[in-house]
Scaffold this motif. Structure first.
Motif, PDB file in Angstrom:
ATOM      1  N   LEU A 109     -20.098  -8.584  12.996  1.00  0.00           N
ATOM      2  CA  LEU A 109     -18.989  -9.283  13.656  1.00  0.00           C
ATOM      3  C   LEU A 109     -19.045 -10.754  13.265  1.00  0.00           C
ATOM      4  CD1 LEU A 109     -16.701  -9.551  15.815  1.00  0.00           C
ATOM      5  CD2 LEU A 109     -18.511  -9.868  17.515  1.00  0.00           C
ATOM      6  N   GLU A 110     -17.903 -11.295  12.827  1.00  0.00           N
ATOM      7  CA  GLU A 110     -17.825 -12.744  12.602  1.00  0.00           C
ATOM      8  C   GLU A 110     -16.814 -13.349  13.577  1.00  0.00           C
ATOM      9  OE1 GLU A 110     -16.662 -14.343   8.721  1.00  0.00           O
ATOM     10  OE2 GLU A 110     -16.894 -16.379   9.508  1.00  0.00           O
ATOM     11  N   LEU A 111     -17.211 -14.446  14.218  1.00  0.00           N
ATOM     12  CA  LEU A 111     -16.309 -15.159  15.136  1.00  0.00           C
ATOM     13  C   LEU A 111     -15.851 -16.446  14.451  1.00  0.00           C
ATOM     14  CD1 LEU A 111     -18.495 -14.623  18.318  1.00  0.00           C
ATOM     15  CD2 LEU A 111     -16.391 -13.401  17.735  1.00  0.00           C
ATOM     16  N   GLY A 112     -14.539 -16.630  14.315  1.00  0.00           N
ATOM     17  CA  GLY A 112     -13.999 -17.824  13.650  1.00  0.00           C
ATOM     18  C   GLY A 112     -14.040 -17.659  12.149  1.00  0.00           C
ATOM     19  N   VAL A 113     -13.224 -16.743  11.624  1.00  0.00           N
ATOM     20  CA  VAL A 113     -13.373 -16.294  10.222  1.00  0.00           C
ATOM     21  C   VAL A 113     -12.842 -17.312   9.201  1.00  0.00           C
ATOM     22  CG1 VAL A 113     -11.179 -15.000  10.159  1.00  0.00           C
ATOM     23  CG2 VAL A 113     -13.086 -14.238   8.753  1.00  0.00           C
ATOM     24  N   GLY A 134     -12.761 -12.219  13.729  1.00  0.00           N
ATOM     25  CA  GLY A 134     -11.649 -12.749  14.517  1.00  0.00           C
ATOM     26  C   GLY A 134     -11.447 -14.230  14.326  1.00  0.00           C
ATOM     27  N   ASP A 135     -10.271 -14.670  14.709  1.00  0.00           N
ATOM     28  CA  ASP A 135      -9.975 -16.111  14.709  1.00  0.00           C
ATOM     29  C   ASP A 135      -8.835 -16.327  15.692  1.00  0.00           C
ATOM     30  OD1 ASP A 135     -10.751 -18.432  12.349  1.00  0.00           O
ATOM     31  OD2 ASP A 135      -9.157 -18.907  13.778  1.00  0.00           O
ATOM     32  N   ILE A 136      -8.771 -17.552  16.212  1.00  0.00           N
ATOM     33  CA  ILE A 136      -7.683 -17.882  17.133  1.00  0.00           C
ATOM     34  C   ILE A 136      -6.450 -18.322  16.342  1.00  0.00           C
ATOM     35  CG2 ILE A 136      -8.175 -20.357  17.483  1.00  0.00           C
ATOM     36  CD1 ILE A 136      -8.085 -19.373  20.607  1.00  0.00           C
ATOM     37  N   GLY A 162      -7.788 -13.685  18.430  1.00  0.00           N
ATOM     38  CA  GLY A 162      -8.185 -13.851  19.826  1.00  0.00           C
ATOM     39  C   GLY A 162      -9.189 -14.962  20.005  1.00  0.00           C
ATOM     40  N   ASP A 163      -9.451 -15.227  21.283  1.00  0.00           N
ATOM     41  CA  ASP A 163     -10.394 -16.264  21.683  1.00  0.00           C
ATOM     42  C   ASP A 163     -11.797 -15.642  21.695  1.00  0.00           C
ATOM     43  OD1 ASP A 163     -11.728 -18.344  22.842  1.00  0.00           O
ATOM     44  OD2 ASP A 163     -10.728 -18.210  24.779  1.00  0.00           O
ATOM     45  N   LEU A 164     -12.596 -15.963  20.716  1.00  0.00           N
ATOM     46  CA  LEU A 164     -13.941 -15.386  20.537  1.00  0.00           C
ATOM     47  C   LEU A 164     -13.911 -13.859  20.659  1.00  0.00           C
ATOM     48  CD1 LEU A 164     -16.281 -18.046  22.184  1.00  0.00           C
ATOM     49  CD2 LEU A 164     -15.698 -17.728  19.774  1.00  0.00           C
ATOM     50  N   PHE A 165     -14.634 -13.280  21.654  1.00  0.00           N
ATOM     51  CA  PHE A 165     -14.745 -11.821  21.742  1.00  0.00           C
ATOM     52  C   PHE A 165     -13.526 -11.196  22.451  1.00  0.00           C
ATOM     53  CE2 PHE A 165     -19.026 -13.612  22.083  1.00  0.00           C
ATOM     54  CZ  PHE A 165     -19.768 -12.852  21.201  1.00  0.00           C
ATOM     55  N   SER A 178     -21.467 -16.627  12.823  1.00  0.00           N
ATOM     56  CA  SER A 178     -20.365 -17.555  13.101  1.00  0.00           C
ATOM     57  C   SER A 178     -20.697 -18.972  12.636  1.00  0.00           C
ATOM     58  CB  SER A 178     -20.071 -17.587  14.609  1.00  0.00           C
ATOM     59  OG  SER A 178     -18.986 -18.456  14.873  1.00  0.00           O
ATOM     60  N   ASN A 179     -19.648 -19.638  12.167  1.00  0.00           N
ATOM     61  CA  ASN A 179     -19.697 -21.077  11.932  1.00  0.00           C
ATOM     62  C   ASN A 179     -18.613 -21.641  12.855  1.00  0.00           C
ATOM     63  OD1 ASN A 179     -19.631 -23.689  10.982  1.00  0.00           O
ATOM     64  ND2 ASN A 179     -18.585 -23.177   9.063  1.00  0.00           N
ATOM     65  N   PRO A 180     -18.947 -21.806  14.138  1.00  0.00           N
ATOM     66  CA  PRO A 180     -17.896 -22.210  15.085  1.00  0.00           C
ATOM     67  C   PRO A 180     -17.637 -23.712  14.998  1.00  0.00           C
ATOM     68  CG  PRO A 180     -19.975 -22.077  16.224  1.00  0.00           C
ATOM     69  CD  PRO A 180     -20.254 -21.689  14.787  1.00  0.00           C
ATOM     70  N   TYR A 200      -7.678 -29.369  14.095  1.00  0.00           N
ATOM     71  CA  TYR A 200      -8.461 -29.671  15.301  1.00  0.00           C
ATOM     72  C   TYR A 200      -9.294 -28.451  15.711  1.00  0.00           C
ATOM     73  CZ  TYR A 200      -9.340 -31.551  20.005  1.00  0.00           C
ATOM     74  OH  TYR A 200      -9.935 -32.033  21.144  1.00  0.00           O
ATOM     75  N   ASN A 201      -8.642 -27.285  15.736  1.00  0.00           N
ATOM     76  CA  ASN A 201      -9.348 -26.075  16.190  1.00  0.00           C
ATOM     77  C   ASN A 201     -10.428 -25.605  15.224  1.00  0.00           C
ATOM     78  OD1 ASN A 201      -8.032 -25.776  18.597  1.00  0.00           O
ATOM     79  ND2 ASN A 201      -6.435 -24.434  17.759  1.00  0.00           N
ATOM     80  N   SER A 202     -10.349 -26.074  13.979  1.00  0.00           N
ATOM     81  CA  SER A 202     -11.391 -25.695  13.011  1.00  0.00           C
ATOM     82  C   SER A 202     -12.667 -26.483  13.262  1.00  0.00           C
ATOM     83  CB  SER A 202     -10.955 -26.017  11.581  1.00  0.00           C
ATOM     84  OG  SER A 202      -9.774 -25.366  11.256  1.00  0.00           O
ATOM     85  N   LEU A 203     -12.505 -27.689  13.820  1.00  0.00           N
ATOM     86  CA  LEU A 203     -13.629 -28.624  13.843  1.00  0.00           C
ATOM     87  C   LEU A 203     -14.153 -28.947  15.238  1.00  0.00           C
ATOM     88  CD1 LEU A 203     -11.985 -31.118  11.328  1.00  0.00           C
ATOM     89  CD2 LEU A 203     -13.956 -29.669  10.829  1.00  0.00           C
TER      90      LEU A 203
HETATM   91  C1  LIG Z   1     -15.701 -24.294  11.449  1.00  0.00           C
HETATM   92  S1  LIG Z   1     -14.380 -23.173  11.151  1.00  0.00           S
HETATM   93  C2  LIG Z   1     -15.234 -21.904  10.227  1.00  0.00           C
HETATM   94  C3  LIG Z   1     -14.362 -21.130   9.275  1.00  0.00           C
HETATM   95  C4  LIG Z   1     -15.114 -20.219   8.302  1.00  0.00           C
HETATM   96  N1  LIG Z   1     -15.879 -19.212   8.998  1.00  0.00           N
HETATM   97  C5  LIG Z   1     -16.041 -21.046   7.419  1.00  0.00           C
HETATM   98  O1  LIG Z   1     -17.247 -21.080   7.674  1.00  0.00           O
HETATM   99  O2  LIG Z   1     -15.541 -21.672   6.468  1.00  0.00           O
HETATM  100  C6  LIG Z   1     -14.196 -22.474  12.756  1.00  0.00           C
HETATM  101  C7  LIG Z   1     -13.133 -21.394  12.876  1.00  0.00           C
HETATM  102  O3  LIG Z   1     -13.124 -20.945  14.246  1.00  0.00           O
HETATM  103  C8  LIG Z   1     -11.792 -20.756  14.650  1.00  0.00           C
HETATM  104  N2  LIG Z   1     -11.739 -20.899  16.117  1.00  0.00           N
HETATM  105  C9  LIG Z   1     -11.652 -22.020  16.851  1.00  0.00           C
HETATM  106  N3  LIG Z   1     -11.643 -21.735  18.166  1.00  0.00           N
HETATM  107  C10 LIG Z   1     -11.719 -20.385  18.258  1.00  0.00           C
HETATM  108  C11 LIG Z   1     -11.762 -19.484  19.353  1.00  0.00           C
HETATM  109  N4  LIG Z   1     -11.716 -19.923  20.616  1.00  0.00           N
HETATM  110  N5  LIG Z   1     -11.836 -18.164  19.091  1.00  0.00           N
HETATM  111  C12 LIG Z   1     -11.884 -17.711  17.805  1.00  0.00           C
HETATM  112  N6  LIG Z   1     -11.858 -18.523  16.734  1.00  0.00           N
HETATM  113  C13 LIG Z   1     -11.779 -19.841  16.951  1.00  0.00           C
HETATM  114  C14 LIG Z   1     -11.002 -21.815  13.901  1.00  0.00           C
HETATM  115  O4  LIG Z   1      -9.637 -21.478  13.809  1.00  0.00           O
HETATM  116  C15 LIG Z   1     -11.722 -21.846  12.558  1.00  0.00           C
HETATM  117  O5  LIG Z   1     -11.133 -20.949  11.640  1.00  0.00           O
END
Ligand SMILES: C[S@@+](CC[C@H](N)C(=O)[O-])C[C@H]1O[C@@H](n2cnc3c(N)ncnc32)[C@H](O)[C@@H]1O
Length: 271
Positions: A109-113, A134-136, A162-165, A178-180, A200-203
């Motif tokens: 499972l990867e969170l934040g793809v 998943g990703d939001i 979705g939001d995380l899980f 995950s790389n959140p 913003y949501n990426s960082l």
């Molecule tokens: C730091 S980036 C990592 C992207 C990719 N995995 C990488 O390492 O290049 C974080 C990712 O988490 C996603 N994200 C932010 N909040 C989230 C949430 N609540 N649930 C799921 N994904 C989320 C962002 O949209 C973004 O794509």
């Protein structure tokens, strides 16, 4: 103007990046460009090169001009609003691969793809693996889908929004990666404009920066099977804090450093 004359004009952009840019505009591989030093560059390409070079000098990410960037030896499509794959994130892939056997069915499972660079690299190296990711951000998910199709692993890659899980039912994954986002929100305004284009949501995590690890740690038990492991990227000063979050909930964990000697990854196990 010849290739070598154009490339060696002084610029604060590195020679490597200038070479990538010119090669992209000439539609050749950047390694081939070194063999084409004396080629006459068509005037319209020269004009585009100088225009794009100026944007990059002013802080616009070269990766977005190129529309693609390398990660773990493969090229991934990138676009504004989605995190550009970083070399330090390759450590996550390496650490996961060390722990993933080449035989027996595996489910990760990867969170934040984001672009999909982590999951897709793992899928390319383990034919016995399927990844749920998943990703939001819908934009990120569309890009991850395109990258998975490009690398021919889409049949083993299951994307959700979705939001995380949140949309998942409890399930025993073999590992979670995950790389959140992990930058505190008060730093947003001071980040370079080019970096802010990644979204913003990426960082940005929250007030503290480690909110995502707290949230993930509380739900991990419902999604990670016994004996399973997790690998998370962390900020350079978050090692002890994040290790403490997981150890406080009974997981064993360790902090790994990147090539610069900075905290970069937390890896842990559920026993
Ligand atoms: C730091 S980036 C990592 C992207 C990719 N995995 C990488 O390492 O290049 C974080 C990712 O988490 C996603 N994200 C932010 N909040 C989230 C949430 N609540 N649930 C799921 N994904 C989320 C962002 O949209 C973004 O794509």
């Amino acid at each position: 103007m010849k290739v070598k004359e154009l490339l060696f004009r002084p610029s604060k952009v590195s020679l490597r990046d200038r070479t990538c840019l010119l090669a992209h505009l000439l539609r050749v591989n950047h390694k081939e460009l070194y063999l084409m030093e004396d080629l006459e560059v068509p005037p319209q390409v020269e004009e585009s090169y100088l225009k794009e070079l100026k944007r990059v000098e002013e802080g616009y990410p070269l990766q977005y001009v190129l529309g693609e960037w390398d990660f773990y030896g493969r090229s991934f499509q990138v676009e504004e609003g989605v995190l550009i794959p970083r070399p330090e994130t390759e450590l996550l892939v390496e650490e996961a691969l060390k722990r993933l056997p080449e035989r027996g069915k595996l489910l990760g499972l990867e969170l934040g793809v984001g672009t999909g660079c982590i999951s897709i690299s793992l899928l390319l190296h383990r034919k016995n693996l399927r990844m749920v990711a998943g990703d939001i951000s819908l934009k990120a998910l569309r890009l991850a889908k395109r990258n998975a199709k490009k690398h021919r692993v889409y049949d083993r890659f299951f994307l959700f929004c979705g939001d995380l899980f949140q949309p998942l039912k409890p399930k025993g994954f073999d590992f979670i990666i995950s790389n959140p986002p992990y930058i505190p929100q008060d730093l947003w305004n001071s980040l370079p404009e080019g970096l802010r284009l990644e979204g913003y949501n990426s960082l940005i995590a929250g007030m503290k920066g480690w909110e995502f690890y707290e949230r993930i740690s509380l739900e991990l038990r419902n999604y990670l099977k016994e004996g399973g492991f997790f690998v998370f990227e962390i900020g350079h000063d978050q090692g002890e804090r994040v290790k403490g979050i997981f150890e406080g909930l009974g997981y064993s964990s360790e902090v790994l450093k990147d090539l610069q000697g900075q905290d970069r990854v937390v890896v842990g196990w559920r026993y």
